[in-house]
Design an enzyme around this catalytic site. Structure first.
Site, mmCIF file in Angstrom:
data_model
loop_
_atom_site.group_PDB
_atom_site.id
_atom_site.type_symbol
_atom_site.label_atom_id
_atom_site.label_comp_id
_atom_site.label_asym_id
_atom_site.label_seq_id
_atom_site.Cartn_x
_atom_site.Cartn_y
_atom_site.Cartn_z
ATOM 1 N N ASN A 7 -4.821 -5.267 13.695
ATOM 2 C CA ASN A 7 -5.206 -4.819 12.770
ATOM 3 C C ASN A 7 -6.450 -3.573 12.773
ATOM 4 O O ASN A 7 -7.537 -4.475 12.882
ATOM 5 C CB ASN A 7 -5.060 -4.751 10.963
ATOM 6 N N ARG A 99 -0.552 -2.811 12.826
ATOM 7 C CA ARG A 99 -1.048 -2.282 11.842
ATOM 8 C C ARG A 99 -1.106 -0.402 12.138
ATOM 9 O O ARG A 99 -2.646 -0.084 12.273
ATOM 10 C CB ARG A 99 -1.883 -2.748 10.798
ATOM 11 N N HIS A 189 -1.079 1.496 1.916
ATOM 12 C CA HIS A 189 -0.627 0.348 1.863
ATOM 13 C C HIS A 189 0.803 -0.019 1.604
ATOM 14 O O HIS A 189 1.277 -0.544 1.053
ATOM 15 C CB HIS A 189 -1.008 0.137 -0.283
ATOM 16 N N HIS A 217 -1.398 -2.617 -6.109
ATOM 17 C CA HIS A 217 -2.319 -3.333 -5.302
ATOM 18 C C HIS A 217 -3.718 -3.091 -4.754
ATOM 19 O O HIS A 217 -4.730 -1.848 -4.948
ATOM 20 C CB HIS A 217 -2.369 -2.546 -3.239
ATOM 21 N N GLY A 219 -7.646 -4.487 -3.762
ATOM 22 C CA GLY A 219 -8.459 -5.387 -3.309
ATOM 23 C C GLY A 219 -9.693 -4.132 -3.215
ATOM 24 O O GLY A 219 -10.351 -3.480 -3.470
ATOM 25 N N ARG A 250 -14.642 3.934 -3.256
ATOM 26 C CA ARG A 250 -13.695 5.100 -3.375
ATOM 27 C C ARG A 250 -13.525 5.620 -4.693
ATOM 28 O O ARG A 250 -13.106 4.350 -5.478
ATOM 29 C CB ARG A 250 -12.648 5.253 -2.528
ATOM 30 N N MET A 293 -16.236 -6.710 -7.168
ATOM 31 C CA MET A 293 -15.578 -7.271 -8.215
ATOM 32 C C MET A 293 -15.784 -9.238 -8.654
ATOM 33 O O MET A 293 -16.938 -8.842 -9.522
ATOM 34 C CB MET A 293 -13.731 -6.906 -8.502
ATOM 35 N N GLY A 341 -6.706 -8.670 -3.155
ATOM 36 C CA GLY A 341 -7.608 -9.864 -3.634
ATOM 37 C C GLY A 341 -8.328 -10.435 -5.450
ATOM 38 O O GLY A 341 -8.224 -10.190 -6.203
ATOM 39 N N GLU A 395 1.244 -8.390 4.520
ATOM 40 C CA GLU A 395 1.124 -7.786 5.085
ATOM 41 C C GLU A 395 1.559 -8.061 6.869
ATOM 42 O O GLU A 395 2.410 -7.295 7.319
ATOM 43 C CB GLU A 395 -0.160 -6.479 5.287
#
Ligand code: ADP
Length: 415
Positions: A7, A99, A189, A217, A219, A250, A293, A341, A395
């Protein structure tokens, strides 16, 4: 079959080495042999690797580009001190799975790469100028290092969303922008949402056509997906990964007119503003502290930091908004599934998101929720109208299996 999963990001490389084949896929006994990450490629690179059952190796080395990084990685994999019993020479790396971020409208399935396949990925560079070139660097480097006879497969982040109907992937812009330039929502994703939907099916014993779920998802990047009949019918990321949920750095959804206003106020060119939206917004932008987080939750708990709470509330509120939208889109669903995550590890965030969903009968079981850390689990009560699950994503495993299947299909079609 030993498959190297790569990846490649713009200056990073994540890898796994997985041994899989038909029997292992059937029995769910794929073997993870090694995994790791190389960061800051192009300067003093930071390397962190682990062989299954071994200790973490950390080191810093100057690696000039992806080719240098993959060259180094292959040396490490075959070196006696990496101690992977089945890998003794480069010839023991049987295939490579990549990926690839953007497959556009044409590349809607995993692809055994040849010259035409590589050209098709190059054709998508315009749609993902930050991501696809790095993925292509990885493909070219692997060819140069392992030789052209080692099969390579591309697995696209966009592919799972190719089933979205036009009414969900179109923007309400003049139609010719879609026809001429491919301006539409593609979603990302996809490998994660697909993997989670597949595990959900195994967990619940439902037939594929009966899988009607909302997958989340959460993360560093975050996206929601509405899955009906086992296929994606809507997802929150758009033409680029910037749309949708609030993410680590983002912004997710916003009024596009803000760009012109801010560009005027701050005297910033558009390109720089997009950098702000991608890298300085989201949890980081609102809190002014961090995109992590865990740290935000600690700030809130230990220092009652107002903006950390605000960032968390914005994050959870946006997730709830998408759950509501997708339950309407699906006309009801069997389940909501958390992954990524944050989704896999934070019982607190799951509880705060679901707290606003009591009106539709979502009821978490606090004990089950608290115990579900990084493992598959049902976390709602028996009387909850919608079941809520935690399903860790993987993944790389899906990429390994797709790589194996593409090669298997080629060999069996040729006979
Ligand atoms: P990526 O999208 O880069 O693959 P991950 O899926 O690993 O990222 O998710 C990273 C995010 O998960 C970070 O914001 C991190 O703080 C968060 N996270 C990991 N563990 C926990 C936890 N126990 N509680 C809250 N957040 C967590």
């Amino acid at each position: 079959m030993n498959i190297l999963i790569l990846n490649c990001g713009s200056s990073s490389l994540k890898f796994q080495l997985i041994d899989t084949d038909l029997a292992r896929i059937d029995a769910d006994t794929d073997l993870l042999l090694a995994r790791g990450v190389i960061e800051r490629i192009g300067s003093q690179s930071l390397i962190s690797l682990i062989r299954q059952g071994g200790a973490v190796t950390k080191l810093a080395l100057p690696l000039r580009d992806h080719r240098g990084a993959i060259e180094w990685l292959c040396q490490w994999l075959i070196a006696p001190d990496s101690d992977i019993p089945t890998i003794n020479s480069r010839a023991d790396i049987h295939a490579v799975g990549h990926r690839v971020v953007h497959g556009g409208e044409k590349l809607t399935q995993s692809l055994l790469l040849d010259t035409a396949g590589i050209k098709a990925i190059e054709d998508c560079i315009e749609l993902a100028p930050l991501h696809n070139p790095a993925n292509l660097d990885g493909i070219r480097a692997a060819t140069a290092i392992l030789g052209p006879s080692v099969p390579q497969v591309a697995v696209f982040d966009t592919a799972f969303h190719a089933t979205m109907p036009e009414k969900n992937f179109l923007y309400a812009l003049p139609y010719q922008y879609y026809r001429r330039y491919g301006v539409r929502r593609y979603g990302f994703h996809g490998t994660s949402h697909r993997f989670v939907a597949y595990r959900y099916r195994l967990l619940t014993g439902l037939a594929r056509q009966d899988v009607r779920i909302v997958t989340l998802h959460l993360g560093n990047g975050c996206s929601a997906c509405a899955i009906d009949g086992g296929v994606s019918v809507d997802t929150s990321m758009g033409m680029t990964p910037l749309e949708g949920l609030v993410m680590g750095t983002r912004s997710g959804d916003l009024d596009p007119a803000i760009l012109e206003y801010l560009s005027h106020k701050e005297g910033m060119p558009l390109e720089q503003l997009l950098g702000v939206l991608n890298k300085q917004s989201g949890l980081l932008g609102v809190s002014g502290l961090t995109n992590d987080m865990r740290e935000l939750l600690a700030e809130e708990r230990d220092h009652k930091d107002r903006r950390s709470t605000l960032a968390i509330e914005l994050f959870c509120g946006r997730v709830r908004r998408y759950i509501g939208a997708y339950l309407a889109e699906l006309n009801g669903a069997n389940s909501i599934v958390f992954t990524g995550g944050i989704g896999e590890n934070s019982a607190e965030i799951r509880a705060r998101i679901c707290d606003g969903l009591r009106w539709i009968g979502v009821e978490l079981d606090p004990a089950l929720n608290a115990q579900a850390i990084g493992r598959e689990a049902l976390i709602s009560t028996a009387s909850s109208r919608l079941a809520v699950y935690v399903i860790p994503t993987n993944e790389e495993l899906l990429i390994a299996r797709d790589t194996f299947r593409c090669i298997w299909a080629r060999d069996h079609e040729a006979v």
